[in-house]
Design a protein around this motif. Sequence first.
Motif, PDB file in Angstrom:
ATOM      1  N   ILE A  63       0.838  -1.199   0.000  1.00 25.20           N
ATOM      2  CA  ILE A  63       0.000   0.000   0.000  1.00 25.20           C
ATOM      3  C   ILE A  63       0.874   1.250   0.000  1.00 25.20           C
ATOM      4  N   ALA A  64       1.918   1.247   0.813  1.00 23.94           N
ATOM      5  CA  ALA A  64       2.814   2.402   0.860  1.00 23.94           C
ATOM      6  C   ALA A  64       3.514   2.614  -0.477  1.00 23.94           C
ATOM      7  N   LYS A  65       3.831   1.522  -1.149  1.00 22.88           N
ATOM      8  CA  LYS A  65       4.554   1.621  -2.412  1.00 22.88           C
ATOM      9  C   LYS A  65       3.661   2.084  -3.553  1.00 22.88           C
ATOM     10  N   HIS A  66       2.466   1.529  -3.649  1.00 19.83           N
ATOM     11  CA  HIS A  66       1.638   1.767  -4.838  1.00 19.83           C
ATOM     12  C   HIS A  66       0.605   2.880  -4.672  1.00 19.83           C
ATOM     13  N   LEU A  67       0.242   3.206  -3.455  1.00 19.77           N
ATOM     14  CA  LEU A  67      -0.799   4.218  -3.255  1.00 19.77           C
ATOM     15  C   LEU A  67      -0.237   5.515  -2.710  1.00 19.77           C
ATOM     16  N   GLU A  68       1.022   5.804  -3.042  1.00 16.13           N
ATOM     17  CA  GLU A  68       1.657   7.002  -2.501  1.00 16.13           C
ATOM     18  C   GLU A  68       0.922   8.269  -2.927  1.00 16.13           C
ATOM     19  N   MET A  69       0.266   8.247  -4.093  1.00 17.05           N
ATOM     20  CA  MET A  69      -0.456   9.433  -4.547  1.00 17.05           C
ATOM     21  C   MET A  69      -1.736   9.674  -3.745  1.00 17.05           C
ATOM     22  N   PHE A  70      -2.214   8.666  -3.038  1.00 14.52           N
ATOM     23  CA  PHE A  70      -3.463   8.777  -2.287  1.00 14.52           C
ATOM     24  C   PHE A  70      -3.233   8.903  -0.782  1.00 14.52           C
ATOM     25  N   LEU A  71      -1.981   8.750  -0.356  1.00 17.41           N
ATOM     26  CA  LEU A  71      -1.678   8.901   1.068  1.00 17.41           C
ATOM     27  C   LEU A  71      -1.501  10.376   1.381  1.00 17.41           C
ATOM     28  N   THR A  72      -2.057  10.822   2.486  1.00 19.19           N
ATOM     29  CA  THR A  72      -1.993  12.230   2.863  1.00 19.19           C
ATOM     30  C   THR A  72      -1.708  12.349   4.351  1.00 19.19           C
ATOM     31  N   GLY A  73      -1.260  13.533   4.737  1.00 19.07           N
ATOM     32  CA  GLY A  73      -1.083  13.860   6.145  1.00 19.07           C
ATOM     33  C   GLY A  73      -0.117  12.938   6.871  1.00 19.07           C
ATOM     34  N   PRO A  74      -0.370  12.688   8.170  1.00 19.53           N
ATOM     35  CA  PRO A  74       0.528  11.840   8.965  1.00 19.53           C
ATOM     36  C   PRO A  74       0.690  10.437   8.388  1.00 19.53           C
ATOM     37  N   LEU A  75      -0.371   9.925   7.760  1.00 16.64           N
ATOM     38  CA  LEU A  75      -0.284   8.600   7.166  1.00 16.64           C
ATOM     39  C   LEU A  75       0.756   8.580   6.049  1.00 16.64           C
ATOM     40  N   GLN A  76       0.792   9.641   5.248  1.00 15.39           N
ATOM     41  CA  GLN A  76       1.776   9.736   4.175  1.00 15.39           C
ATOM     42  C   GLN A  76       3.184   9.807   4.741  1.00 15.39           C
ATOM     43  N   ASP A  77       3.371  10.633   5.776  1.00 17.77           N
ATOM     44  CA  ASP A  77       4.700  10.765   6.388  1.00 17.77           C
ATOM     45  C   ASP A  77       5.150   9.436   6.993  1.00 17.77           C
ATOM     46  N   GLN A  78       4.233   8.792   7.713  1.00 18.55           N
ATOM     47  CA  GLN A  78       4.597   7.528   8.360  1.00 18.55           C
ATOM     48  C   GLN A  78       4.970   6.470   7.327  1.00 18.55           C
ATOM     49  N   ALA A  79       4.182   6.368   6.256  1.00 16.93           N
ATOM     50  CA  ALA A  79       4.474   5.365   5.228  1.00 16.93           C
ATOM     51  C   ALA A  79       5.804   5.663   4.552  1.00 16.93           C
ATOM     52  N   TRP A  80       6.071   6.953   4.349  1.00 11.56           N
ATOM     53  CA  TRP A  80       7.318   7.321   3.668  1.00 11.56           C
ATOM     54  C   TRP A  80       8.530   6.988   4.524  1.00 11.56           C
ATOM     55  N   TRP A  81       8.506   7.367   5.784  1.00  6.57           N
ATOM     56  CA  TRP A  81       9.670   7.117   6.646  1.00  6.57           C
ATOM     57  C   TRP A  81       9.888   5.623   6.842  1.00  6.57           C
ATOM     58  N   ARG A  82       8.834   4.872   6.666  1.00  2.41           N
ATOM     59  CA  ARG A  82       8.978   3.424   6.779  1.00  2.41           C
ATOM     60  C   ARG A  82       9.726   2.844   5.574  1.00  2.41           C
ATOM     61  N   LEU A  83       9.594   3.528   4.442  1.00  3.40           N
ATOM     62  CA  LEU A  83      10.262   3.034   3.239  1.00  3.40           C
ATOM     63  C   LEU A  83      11.763   3.304   3.233  1.00  3.40           C
ATOM     64  N   ILE A  84      12.201   4.349   3.943  1.00  2.00           N
ATOM     65  CA  ILE A  84      13.604   4.775   3.850  1.00  2.00           C
ATOM     66  C   ILE A  84      14.577   3.692   4.315  1.00  2.00           C
ATOM     67  N   PRO A  85      14.440   3.154   5.539  1.00  2.00           N
ATOM     68  CA  PRO A  85      15.403   2.117   5.955  1.00  2.00           C
ATOM     69  C   PRO A  85      15.340   0.875   5.070  1.00  2.00           C
ATOM     70  N   GLU A  86      14.148   0.554   4.574  1.00  5.03           N
ATOM     71  CA  GLU A  86      14.041  -0.597   3.673  1.00  5.03           C
ATOM     72  C   GLU A  86      14.816  -0.342   2.380  1.00  5.03           C
ATOM     73  N   ALA A  87      14.753   0.901   1.908  1.00  2.00           N
ATOM     74  CA  ALA A  87      15.479   1.241   0.682  1.00  2.00           C
ATOM     75  C   ALA A  87      16.985   1.216   0.912  1.00  2.00           C
ATOM     76  N   PHE A  88      17.436   1.699   2.072  1.00  7.04           N
ATOM     77  CA  PHE A  88      18.869   1.653   2.387  1.00  7.04           C
ATOM     78  C   PHE A  88      19.360   0.214   2.422  1.00  7.04           C
ATOM     79  N   ASP A  89      18.587  -0.645   3.054  1.00  3.81           N
ATOM     80  CA  ASP A  89      18.996  -2.052   3.146  1.00  3.81           C
ATOM     81  C   ASP A  89      18.899  -2.756   1.795  1.00  3.81           C
ATOM     82  N   GLY A  90      17.852  -2.423   1.045  1.00  2.00           N
ATOM     83  CA  GLY A  90      17.624  -3.141  -0.203  1.00  2.00           C
ATOM     84  C   GLY A  90      18.460  -2.663  -1.368  1.00  2.00           C
ATOM     85  N   ARG A  91      19.050  -1.486  -1.240  1.00  2.00           N
ATOM     86  CA  ARG A  91      19.751  -0.905  -2.389  1.00  2.00           C
ATOM     87  C   ARG A  91      20.923  -1.754  -2.860  1.00  2.00           C
ATOM     88  N   THR A  92      21.639  -2.325  -1.948  1.00  2.00           N
ATOM     89  CA  THR A  92      22.784  -3.174  -2.324  1.00  2.00           C
ATOM     90  C   THR A  92      22.575  -4.619  -1.883  1.00  2.00           C
TER      91      THR A  92
END
Length: 661
Positions: A151-180
């Motif tokens: 949901i965080a990955k595909h519905l980013e255009m529909f996430l708003t407010g605190p929910l959008q911020d929370q979903a985004w910050w959740r993606l960051i560490p996953e991206a750091f780990d997954g990048r390499t």
Amino acid sequence: MNAPNVTATNTAADSASVGLQAGIAVVHELNHYHLAADATPKEKYEVGLLYLENRMPQRARELINEAVVLGHDSSEVRFHQLLALLSGRTLQQLSAEDFQTLEAARDCLAGADDEWADGVRVIERLLGDIESRTVDPADLARLGEEQSRKIAKHLEMFLTGPLQDQAWWRLIPEAFDGRTARDRLRRTWKFFEPDPVRPRRTFPEPPRVTIGLRIRAYAAGGAFVTVVGYIGVLAARSAQTPVIVAYLLAVLGGFLWAVNGAEWRHRNERRNAKERELRFPGQRRRPPVGGFASQVDRLFSKYFGRYVPKSVDRAVWLAETAGIRRSIRDEVVDAYRDTKVDADAVAWLIRYRVGVVKRQWQQNTLWDHRWRFRTRASTKVAVVVGVTVVVLAGLRALAGAIPVSPLYASLAVPVLLATGASAAVDWLTITTERRRYEHEAKEKDLLYLDSLAAYRRWQERLADTPSDSEMAAWLECDRVLLMNEAIQHYKLLPSNMITHAFIEAPAPGCDRARVVNGPWRYSRYQILIFLLTSEGVRQMAVELDFHNATFHNRQRTNYRFDAVASVHVTEGDQRERTFELALVSGEPLEIPVAGVGEEKLGTGETPGTAVQLTVDAAGLQNTLHVLEGIAAEGKDWIVHEDERSGERINRLKRAVHGLMD
């Protein structure tokens, strides 16, 4: 708000327009996205799921919707159908057909109670509360890991407010780990390597011996043996021991001469042939441009120019190896000319053969034919001794044989000389050709075995080539981290943005590869991110070195909404797509999203499929939708977008109302 005092340019030094200066282009014949003509609804759904996960929602929607229509239905299927419907899109991009799909979901999932149904309920609340933005972030957190991530990955255009911020910050560490992750830095180059084709066994030119030559050789040889035998009879009838001994010595000398003379000639022929191969490339017609032979020429020029031995001038290296380069090139072209093999598929073989030549040069064995085929002194001595014995002993034998039968013996002598000379020349030619063929056949057999071993080593090295899904996952991590960098630089929260858009395009000169029915992936990308805030557009452009997972040449540009003069995508005759953005002041930004030369079809593909998938994966449609609106309406776009959203929000509420009651 910053004025648009920086023009929007790409990474070219002298112009804002960059064409796709293509490197290699590879199509892997893999069944990653393969669908048989009689594929079941479940199989269509599973392939659609792959497209969705790899950021190609348009194709995913087509396949998942088709699977649902054909009866493959469940809460999991409906969850992914909604994701495919909404992924990478804004509310304005939803069509009447899309709303019908949402409305149809009401009657399909009543009573479902599992983690996928919970995910659908969260999507329902998210869509139903899109205007009030009252969705509790805890709803997303309570979902299963897979459902919340998607949901965080595909519905980013529909996430708003605190929910959008929370979903985004959740993606960051996953991206750091997954990048390499999964050994990316060691493996990505393999995706851009062509699938190697197996080496083909080649055969030497058959012995150049005609039927006429054989007939003449047998006739002359038979006549010669007959005459020699007759002279032997006369020598025996003479009853003189010296004559008989001389005759036997002459026969033995002739045998010694013939055997060693054939060896001498064979060695000379082989040495001269090797010398010509290495020294004299000869003249040939230039092959048609774009054909297999022309592409092989390009590869030979590339690798001989790259694999220059240390401490050797390039010009010297190329001049000294011109002959062998031509010889190997002709061998490769002849081996694969009658096949449908692409030249890049034999690049590994060309590299291997060039590497062998380089190694021979460094080990001083490239010219070892000069001593390998050098005639031994003992052979030369045997020939000289044989000739001497034939002449001296033969004359003595003739002198003793002629008195026994003067007339017939005298007639036999010229016949002996004539047939002997003819038989010697013809049989020497036949023997030399046979030995040439045997020697070349042995060389080619050894070369084939060596090439086969190299092929298997190369296959083993490419055994862990990344899948298209892995390439997509790494690119998604890069995108998230770049987005985070832009957000951090502009000191924004995700919820501060009205929306955002991005474009992923090939960098000039990059290599590109894809699997059949998949999008092009690039060794280097140009990535543009547009962050739309109430103050205007924040644009960041970078070049991504995909092999090393590093960003380079960052360029940032800020401009007001009314500074956008035009934005559009042009489609060329070869289906190339170019994104063009022009500001009121400044050069236009032109990015080839799908470039010239990319229409390279795999098995069963139709023209245009790869380009469309590449455009879908590049995020072009959403970016174009947003920026076209800004170009047309300027800052009023924000107000008008809200007004246009009103009716769509009401219809969206009606569509999802009671979706999972």
